[in-house]
Scaffold this motif. Structure first.
Motif, PDB file in Angstrom:
ATOM      1  N   LYS A  67       8.123  -6.312   3.078  1.00  0.00           N
ATOM      2  CA  LYS A  67       7.118  -5.258   3.182  1.00  0.00           C
ATOM      3  C   LYS A  67       7.390  -4.106   2.200  1.00  0.00           C
ATOM      4  N   THR A  71       7.951  -0.250   1.471  1.00  0.00           N
ATOM      5  CA  THR A  71       8.409   0.882   2.283  1.00  0.00           C
ATOM      6  C   THR A  71       7.234   1.843   2.430  1.00  0.00           C
ATOM      7  N   GLU A 129       6.642   3.544  -0.834  1.00  0.00           N
ATOM      8  CA  GLU A 129       6.006   2.676  -1.817  1.00  0.00           C
ATOM      9  C   GLU A 129       4.519   2.502  -1.510  1.00  0.00           C
TER      10      GLU A 129
END
Lengths: 329, 329, 329, 329
Positions: free
Chosen positions: A76, A78, A81
Motif C-alpha cells: 500500500k 503510505t 505518499e
C-alpha cells in the motif's frame, strides 16, 4: 514520458496490420512534440507533465477493468505518499471522464462514464480480439473498459493535451504494459486507415462543423464490415428536424448540429453505412453528470433552466443522448 | 518480402536511439514500394523478386561471418535443389560484391570484396556493439562481415534495386534474424540522423558530382566522435591534383572527381573532420577484380590499356584505391 | 518599396515567355518578405530601407548606361539635398560594385566594375533585344550596363539583402521605369527556366561547394543556344590543377574550388557546354579593387602578402581572373 | 487559348490589390493544365477545345450586357460561317446557363438565367467599380451581366471543364478585352483572399457536404464589409427544418442540405455574417428551366411528379429558391 508512450504505440503498430500508419504518424507526433516543447515553461502544461513525473511508481497487483476501473497493489501507499499522489492528480483537474479507483484513490469525475458504458456495452459486438479506435476519448476512461472487454488493442484520439496527461497519469499508476494508447490528434489528421474492427465516437458529432464529413472520417477508419458506435445529442422530431444553436447549447460553445434520431439514421445511410439501429436513448441525469471534488466548475445542474429542468439555460431541450450502431459494408 | 524486410528494420529502429528515423523512412519506403509496384510486370525486376520467392528455405546451422562469409546447414540441399537455387541466383546477375559461400553454392563475384575488407578491418575502431551505416553497400557483402566483427546493427543504403534483391536473396538463404538491413535510398535522401558510430563510404566518392557535399552528408549520419571509413579512387600528386575525366574512367560513366591523397585529406579537413589518416593504398589487381561465372560482363582487364596496364583504356592512371579514416569532432 | 519592385517584375514576366516563372516566384518572394518583416526593427536592415525612403525623388534627364553609369537631371539637387542623399547612401555601405555617377554624387565603389565590363563586353554576343540573367549581381551595377548594351530585360539574383537595398536606392534615384530587376534568391532556388539568352556568373564559382552543380544550374536557365559568360578566379596549371584552400583565400571565407583555366574548360565540356573559349585573363590590380570612401573595410592591398604581392596573405597565388564564354547546345 | 486566358487574369491581378493571389494561383493552374494535357486525345474535352479553335474571329460592334446579353457586329457572318459556328457551339452542349444572343446566333439555354438576374440585381449593392467573385459560375452568363452593371473585374470559379470551354467560346466570339475571367477550381482550393467587394454563390450550397464550411469559405473571400449574395434551394418550415435527401433530389445527385429560410438565416448568423435578409423567394417555373435545342437532356418537367407538380419525382417539395444578402462585418 510522452515520447516513451508513443514509442510503445509504434512497437505495437510495427507488429500489426496497421504498420502503414507509420507512413504519417511519427512525423505528425514529432511535429506535435516540437510544438509542445516550444511552448513557454510558464504555461500550465509544464506543471501537468511535472505532476506525472512526481507520481509514485507502484506495483499493481489487481487490475479490474471489466466491471469497473479498479487498480490495487498489495504494497500500500503510505498516507503521505497517497496525499502526495492526490495532490499531483489534482493538478490535472478538471477530471471529466471516469471514475478511477486506483491505489485507494478515488477520482470522482464529473461524468459517471461507467453509466454510459453499461448502456453501450451490451449492444455492441464483443470487443474480444478486436482493434478499437475511440475518437474524442477524453481522459481515456473507456479505453481501459474496452480492454476489460477483451480488445486486442485500443487507441484513443483527442487533441486536448490535458486529457493526454490524465491518460498518462493513469497509465503510470497502473504501471503495466497494456495495449491502450493515446494519440493527441483529431480524426481529421488521420489517414484513411481502414483498419479498425470497432470505432467509437461518443459526444463528438455535435462539436463538428461538418457532421457528414465526420461520419465519413469514421467510416474511413473502419475495416470493411467493421462496426461504428456513435453517441451524440439528439432532439425529438422527424427526419428533417435539426437544431442548430445560434451560439451555445447547455453552455457549451463550438456546437453545431443536433439532429433528431431519424435524421441521424438517414445521415448514416446517406454516408454509406448499413445495418443502422438506435440501441439506447437516455436523458442525462444529475447522478450521471455533476460537479465533484475533482471537477469544480459548473456542471449539468448549472446548465439547465432552474425553473424548468427539461430546458437548457438557452431554452433548448435538455440533453438527450442516443447511441447508434452501424456497419461499414 | 521486401515489405517484411522493411518491417524488421522498423522494429529495430523503434527499439533504438534512431526511432526518430521513423519520422521520414516509412513514408519514403512506402512511396518507393508504390513506384516499384507501378512498374510493368514485363520488367526484369519482376523476375528478380520471383527468383527470391523460389529460393529454398533451409535451416542454417553454421554461420561464419568473421573470417569469411560461409553459411552451411546439416541438412544438405539435394543436387536438384542446389541446381534450382543456382538457377534462381543467376537471375540476379551480375554479382559484383562477394564472394558468398552458402549451402555449398559458391557465388564467385566480380570483386573479391574480402580482400578489401582484410585491408580495412584492422585499421578501424572495433565494430563491437556499434551501429554502422554502409553507404553504397551493393549486394551487402560487407554488411555481413561487419556483423562478423560484432556490430550491433548494420544498415546498408544503395538505390540500385538489383543489389537490394541480391541482399534479400542472401538473407533468405541465411534464414536467421540477424540485424543487417538494406534501405534502397541514396544518402542524399536521408535526414541528418547523427546516430551511427561508424559510417562506411567505399567506392562512392568518385561517382558524386559534389564530393564535398558527400563528405558533409556522411558527417551528418555520424554521432559526435563517430568514425568515417572512406575508400575511393585516387591519383598521384600534391594537394592541388584532381583528375576530372571528361567522359568515362576505366569505362565507368558518371564519374567526376579523382583527387590525390593529399587533396582528399585537405577536403576532409575542410569539411570539419579531425584525426584524418590514410591507412591503405592499393592498386587493384586482376585477382581482386575480374570476370567470373557470376559476372560475365567486362571487368578490370578489359578496362585497362592492353599495351600498358598502368593506364586505363582512356589513358588515365590505372585504378589506385586509398582508404581514409577520420572522425567527426 | 520592395513589394512594388517585385510587382513590376511580375508585370514584365506576365507579358513574356517567362510567365511560367510565376508558378514559383511570387510564393518564394512572399515567404522572403515575411521572413524579412519578422526580423527585429533594431536590425541594420531596417535602417537600410528607411534610408531608401528618405532619398529624394528627382526627374532624370540624362541616363547614360552604355559607356559608363551616369545619371543627371536639369533640375539640380541643392547642396543640402545632395548632402542628405549622400548621408542616406552611406547607410548602405560597404559599396562594392560600381561606380555610380548619379545626380552629381559619385559613389566610388571598392571595385571598378567598369574595368571588368570593358574586358567582357566586346567578347560577348550583342545583348541587343536579349533577356539576361546576372547570377550574383551584387549592387546590380552590371545590370544597368547590360541595359546600356540594349538588353530587353535584365534580372539580377543575389541573396544578400544589402545589395538589394543598394539596387533599390539606385533605381529610385534613376526614377524611370527601366527593365532591370533584382530577385533576392540564390540560383539554387530557381526552377529550370530555360528562358534566358545570356546568363552571367561573375565572381561566384569559387564560392560554390559544388562547382559542377553551379555550371548545371546556369545551363538550366539558358535557352537552347544561349550564352554563358563565366568569370572566376583561376590558378596556373594543367587540367588536373585545382586549388582548394583549407580555410580562407585572400581573406575570403566560404571559398572552395580554384581550378586552372584548362580544368574549367574541361568542366564546362563535361557539363554539356559547347563552343567554350577563354576570352580574358586578368591579374586584379590595385586600381581595380581598393579601399574607398564608400568601402572602408580592407581591400586587395590588405589581402596580399606585404613582402610578395604575387601571393595572398595565406600564401596562395594572388587573384587571377579569367572570363569564359560557352554555349548551351 | 486557356493559357492565354489565364495570362490575362495574371495581368489583371498583377495590377491590383489581389496581387498576392499570384502566390498560389499560377502554380495551381499550371498543375491543372498539366493534368488536362495528360488526358487522352480521345476524350470529349479535346473536341471541346478544337471547337473553340474553329470559331470565327469577328469584330464586335455592339456589346449589350446591362439589360440582356447581346453581341453584334456590322460585318455579318455569312450563312455558311454562321452554320459552322452553330455546329461548333453545339459541340459544347449541354448549355445550361444563358441565354446568349451573339452574332445572330441565339444560344437558348436550359435556364433563363436572366430571370434570376432580374430578381437579384435590384436588391444588391450596385456593382459599379467592384471586384466580384461568382462561385459556381457555370457557363459564366452572370459574369457578363455583372460587367453590365459596372463591375471593375469579375472572376468566376467552377471546376467543371465544359463550362470553362463555354466561357472561352463566348469570350472568343465577343473578341474584346473585357475584365471577366474564369478559374477552373473549387472555392475550397482558394486561399482566403479577403479581397472581393461582392461574392455570389448561386445554386451551390445544396451541393456541399458541409454547408457551414461553404459559408465560411465565402466569407474568407470577402473584404471586410463586403456583400454575400447567396441563392439556394429551401424548404418551408421553422429554423430547425432541414431536408436531407437520402439519395437524389429532383434527379440531382450530390445533394445534401435543403434548409428552411429561417435555418439559413440562423446559419449565416452563426458563421458571423451580419445584416442578413431574404430578398427573393421563387418557385422555379417551366418557363425558367426547360429542355431546349441547346440542352436536350431531361429538365424540370421531367424532375417533377407528373400527377403533382408541387412534388419532385422523389416526393420532396418542388424546387423553391431563395436569395439571401448578408455582409461580412
Amino acid at each position: 514520458m510522452v515520447d516513451e508512450a508513443f514509442k510503445e504505440l509504434y512497437q505495437e503498430l510495427t507488429n500489426s496490420h496497421l504498420i502503414h500508419w507509420l507512413d504519417t504518424l511519427p512525423k505528425q507526433l514529432s511535429d506535435w512534440s516540437k510544438d509542445c516543447a516550444a511552448s513557454h515553461p510558464s504555461t500550465p502544461k509544464h506543471r501537468w507533465y511535472k505532476s506525472i513525473t512526481h507520481l509514485p511508481v507502484i506495483q499493481s497487483e489487481l487490475i479490474e477493468l471489466k466491471d469497473k476501473f479498479k487498480v490495487q497493489s498489495t504494497e500500500k501507499l503510505t498516507i503521505g505518499e497517497k496525499q502526495g499522489a492526490i495532490h499531483q492528480l489534482k493538478q490535472l483537474m478538471p477530471w471529466r471522464k471516469g471514475p478511477f479507483d486506483i491505489h485507494d484513490i478515488f477520482i470522482d469525475t464529473e461524468w459517471r462514464s461507467d453509466f454510459k458504458w453499461d448502456r453501450v456495452k451490451n449492444h455492441i459486438t464483443s470487443l474480444e480480439g478486436r482493434w478499437v479506435l475511440d475518437v474524442g476519448c477524453g481522459s481515456g476512461y473507456h479505453l481501459w473498459r474496452m480492454l476489460g472487454e477483451g480488445a486486442k488493442a485500443v487507441i484513443g484520439i483527442d487533441p486536448t493535451e490535458l486529457f493526454l496527461c490524465q491518460f498518462l497519469a493513469i497509465k503510470k499508476l497502473i504501471n503495466q504494459k497494456l495495449p491502450a494508447y493515446y494519440v493527441p490528434l483529431g480524426i481529421e489528421n488521420l489517414p484513411a486507415l481502414e483498419g479498425f474492427d470497432t470505432v467509437f465516437s461518443m459526444g463528438v458529432l455535435y462539436h463538428r462543423r461538418s457532421p457528414l464529413d465526420h461520419l465519413l472520417d469514421l467510416k474511413n477508419q473502419l475495416k470493411p464490415g467493421g462496426e461504428l458506435v456513435l453517441e451524440t445529442l439528439v432532439i425529438e422530431g422527424d427526419e428533417s428536424q435539426v437544431l442548430v444553436p445560434v451560439d451555445r447549447y447547455a453552455m457549451m460553445s463550438n456546437v453545431y448540429f443536433f439532429p433528431s434520431i431519424k435524421a441521424i439514421t438517414l445521415w448514416l445511410s446517406k454516408m454509406g453505412y448499413v445495418n443502422i439501429r438506435v440501441v439506447d436513448v437516455n436523458k442525462t441525469s444529475f447522478e450521471e453528470q455533476r460537479k465533484t471534488e475533482w471537477m469544480q466548475n459548473e456542471s449539468l445542474s448549472d446548465f439547465l433552466d432552474n425553473q424548468n429542468p427539461s430546458l437548457t439555460k438557452e431554452g433548448y431541450p435538455a440533453p438527450l443522448r442516443a447511441v447508434f450502431i452501424a456497419n461499414k459494408p
